[in-house]
Write a protein that holds these residues in place. Structure first.
Motif, PDB file in Angstrom:
ATOM      1  N   UNK A 196       5.414 -16.055  43.703  1.00  0.00           N
ATOM      2  CA  UNK A 196       4.058 -16.343  44.181  1.00  0.00           C
ATOM      3  C   UNK A 196       3.662 -17.790  43.891  1.00  0.00           C
ATOM      4  N   UNK A 197       4.046 -18.288  42.720  1.00  0.00           N
ATOM      5  CA  UNK A 197       3.695 -19.662  42.346  1.00  0.00           C
ATOM      6  C   UNK A 197       4.373 -20.668  43.267  1.00  0.00           C
ATOM      7  N   UNK A 198       5.624 -20.452  43.543  1.00  0.00           N
ATOM      8  CA  UNK A 198       6.370 -21.395  44.376  1.00  0.00           C
ATOM      9  C   UNK A 198       5.964 -21.300  45.846  1.00  0.00           C
ATOM     10  N   UNK A 199       5.615 -20.108  46.301  1.00  0.00           N
ATOM     11  CA  UNK A 199       5.144 -19.975  47.682  1.00  0.00           C
ATOM     12  C   UNK A 199       3.828 -20.717  47.874  1.00  0.00           C
ATOM     13  N   UNK A 200       2.898 -20.561  46.921  1.00  0.00           N
ATOM     14  CA  UNK A 200       1.624 -21.258  47.039  1.00  0.00           C
ATOM     15  C   UNK A 200       1.809 -22.759  46.840  1.00  0.00           C
ATOM     16  N   UNK A 201       2.703 -23.165  45.947  1.00  0.00           N
ATOM     17  CA  UNK A 201       2.991 -24.588  45.752  1.00  0.00           C
ATOM     18  C   UNK A 201       3.494 -25.205  47.052  1.00  0.00           C
ATOM     19  N   UNK A 202       4.354 -24.506  47.766  1.00  0.00           N
ATOM     20  CA  UNK A 202       4.876 -25.002  49.034  1.00  0.00           C
ATOM     21  C   UNK A 202       3.750 -25.149  50.051  1.00  0.00           C
ATOM     22  N   UNK A 203       2.886 -24.182  50.122  1.00  0.00           N
ATOM     23  CA  UNK A 203       1.748 -24.233  51.042  1.00  0.00           C
ATOM     24  C   UNK A 203       0.842 -25.419  50.707  1.00  0.00           C
ATOM     25  N   UNK A 204       0.549 -25.606  49.425  1.00  0.00           N
ATOM     26  CA  UNK A 204      -0.308 -26.709  48.981  1.00  0.00           C
ATOM     27  C   UNK A 204       0.359 -28.045  49.300  1.00  0.00           C
ATOM     28  N   UNK A 205       1.658 -28.128  49.126  1.00  0.00           N
ATOM     29  CA  UNK A 205       2.389 -29.375  49.407  1.00  0.00           C
ATOM     30  C   UNK A 205       2.271 -29.795  50.866  1.00  0.00           C
ATOM     31  N   UNK A 206       2.083 -28.840  51.743  1.00  0.00           N
ATOM     32  CA  UNK A 206       1.994 -29.126  53.175  1.00  0.00           C
ATOM     33  C   UNK A 206       0.587 -29.556  53.609  1.00  0.00           C
ATOM     34  N   UNK A 207      -0.404 -29.428  52.714  1.00  0.00           N
ATOM     35  CA  UNK A 207      -1.765 -29.848  53.043  1.00  0.00           C
ATOM     36  C   UNK A 207      -1.893 -31.355  52.945  1.00  0.00           C
ATOM     37  N   UNK A 208      -2.683 -31.938  53.816  1.00  0.00           N
ATOM     38  CA  UNK A 208      -2.906 -33.387  53.817  1.00  0.00           C
ATOM     39  C   UNK A 208      -4.272 -33.704  53.267  1.00  0.00           C
ATOM     40  N   UNK A 211       6.698 -25.788  30.756  1.00  0.00           N
ATOM     41  CA  UNK A 211       6.862 -24.416  30.277  1.00  0.00           C
ATOM     42  C   UNK A 211       6.700 -23.407  31.391  1.00  0.00           C
ATOM     43  N   UNK A 212       5.637 -22.612  31.312  1.00  0.00           N
ATOM     44  CA  UNK A 212       5.397 -21.543  32.273  1.00  0.00           C
ATOM     45  C   UNK A 212       4.408 -21.941  33.365  1.00  0.00           C
ATOM     46  N   UNK A 213       4.188 -23.248  33.541  1.00  0.00           N
ATOM     47  CA  UNK A 213       3.181 -23.721  34.485  1.00  0.00           C
ATOM     48  C   UNK A 213       3.751 -24.795  35.399  1.00  0.00           C
ATOM     49  N   UNK A 214       3.443 -24.705  36.694  1.00  0.00           N
ATOM     50  CA  UNK A 214       3.756 -25.760  37.657  1.00  0.00           C
ATOM     51  C   UNK A 214       2.541 -26.659  37.782  1.00  0.00           C
ATOM     52  N   UNK A 215       2.762 -27.974  37.880  1.00  0.00           N
ATOM     53  CA  UNK A 215       1.668 -28.933  38.037  1.00  0.00           C
ATOM     54  C   UNK A 215       1.949 -29.863  39.211  1.00  0.00           C
ATOM     55  N   UNK A 216       0.869 -30.254  39.867  1.00  0.00           N
ATOM     56  CA  UNK A 216       0.931 -31.253  40.917  1.00  0.00           C
ATOM     57  C   UNK A 216      -0.350 -32.071  40.826  1.00  0.00           C
ATOM     58  N   UNK A 217      -0.218 -33.376  40.962  1.00  0.00           N
ATOM     59  CA  UNK A 217      -1.392 -34.243  40.947  1.00  0.00           C
ATOM     60  C   UNK A 217      -1.495 -34.966  42.277  1.00  0.00           C
ATOM     61  N   UNK A 218      -2.670 -34.906  42.866  1.00  0.00           N
ATOM     62  CA  UNK A 218      -2.912 -35.597  44.133  1.00  0.00           C
ATOM     63  C   UNK A 218      -4.050 -36.585  43.927  1.00  0.00           C
ATOM     64  N   UNK A 219      -3.890 -37.793  44.462  1.00  0.00           N
ATOM     65  CA  UNK A 219      -4.937 -38.815  44.373  1.00  0.00           C
ATOM     66  C   UNK A 219      -5.475 -39.116  45.761  1.00  0.00           C
ATOM     67  N   UNK A 220      -6.774 -39.387  45.817  1.00  0.00           N
ATOM     68  CA  UNK A 220      -7.470 -39.616  47.073  1.00  0.00           C
ATOM     69  C   UNK A 220      -8.302 -40.889  46.988  1.00  0.00           C
ATOM     70  N   UNK A 221      -8.859 -41.270  48.115  1.00  0.00           N
ATOM     71  CA  UNK A 221      -9.662 -42.488  48.193  1.00  0.00           C
ATOM     72  C   UNK A 221     -10.891 -42.399  47.289  1.00  0.00           C
ATOM     73  N   UNK A 222     -11.536 -41.232  47.288  1.00  0.00           N
ATOM     74  CA  UNK A 222     -12.766 -41.080  46.517  1.00  0.00           C
ATOM     75  C   UNK A 222     -13.019 -39.601  46.226  1.00  0.00           C
TER      76      UNK A 222
END
Length: 93
Positions: free
Chosen positions: A81-93, A24-35
């Motif tokens: 604003x949502x897509x700009x921040x999503x792009x920035x977050x996507x570039x984080x490791x 709907x009106x929300x973007x989601x991203x899920x990231x998984x880590x070692x712990x």
């Protein structure tokens, strides 16, 4: 106030950022880590970009999984604003 994106604009931007889904009106991203420690370290990396953008994600942390949700609450949906921040977050490791 930020301007809402059209359906076409939203679809185009979703293709560009990859790794994000829309509900709907929300973007989601899920990231998984070692712990848990790595998950929290990732969340801490979100602070500066969010503060700089003046746009803050909703976060859900479950041990080694971080779910990030973005929407522009005051505009009532998805904006640039949502897509700009999503792009920035996507570039984080």
């Amino acid at each position: 106030m930020a301007q809402l994106l059209t359906e076409t604009e939203i679809q185009e931007r979703l293709i560009q950022i990859g790794g994000w889904t829309r509900d709907g009106k929300i973007l989601h991203c899920e990231r998984k880590f070692k712990d848990f420690i790595e998950a929290i370290a990732f969340v801490n990396q979100l602070v500066d970009p969010a503060e700089i953008a003046g746009h803050h994600p909703d976060l859900e942390i479950s041990y080694n999984k971080v779910t990030i949700s973005l929407t522009t609450h005051d505009a009532g949906g998805l904006t640039e604003k949502d897509f700009q921040l999503a792009q920035t977050i996507s570039e984080l490791k």
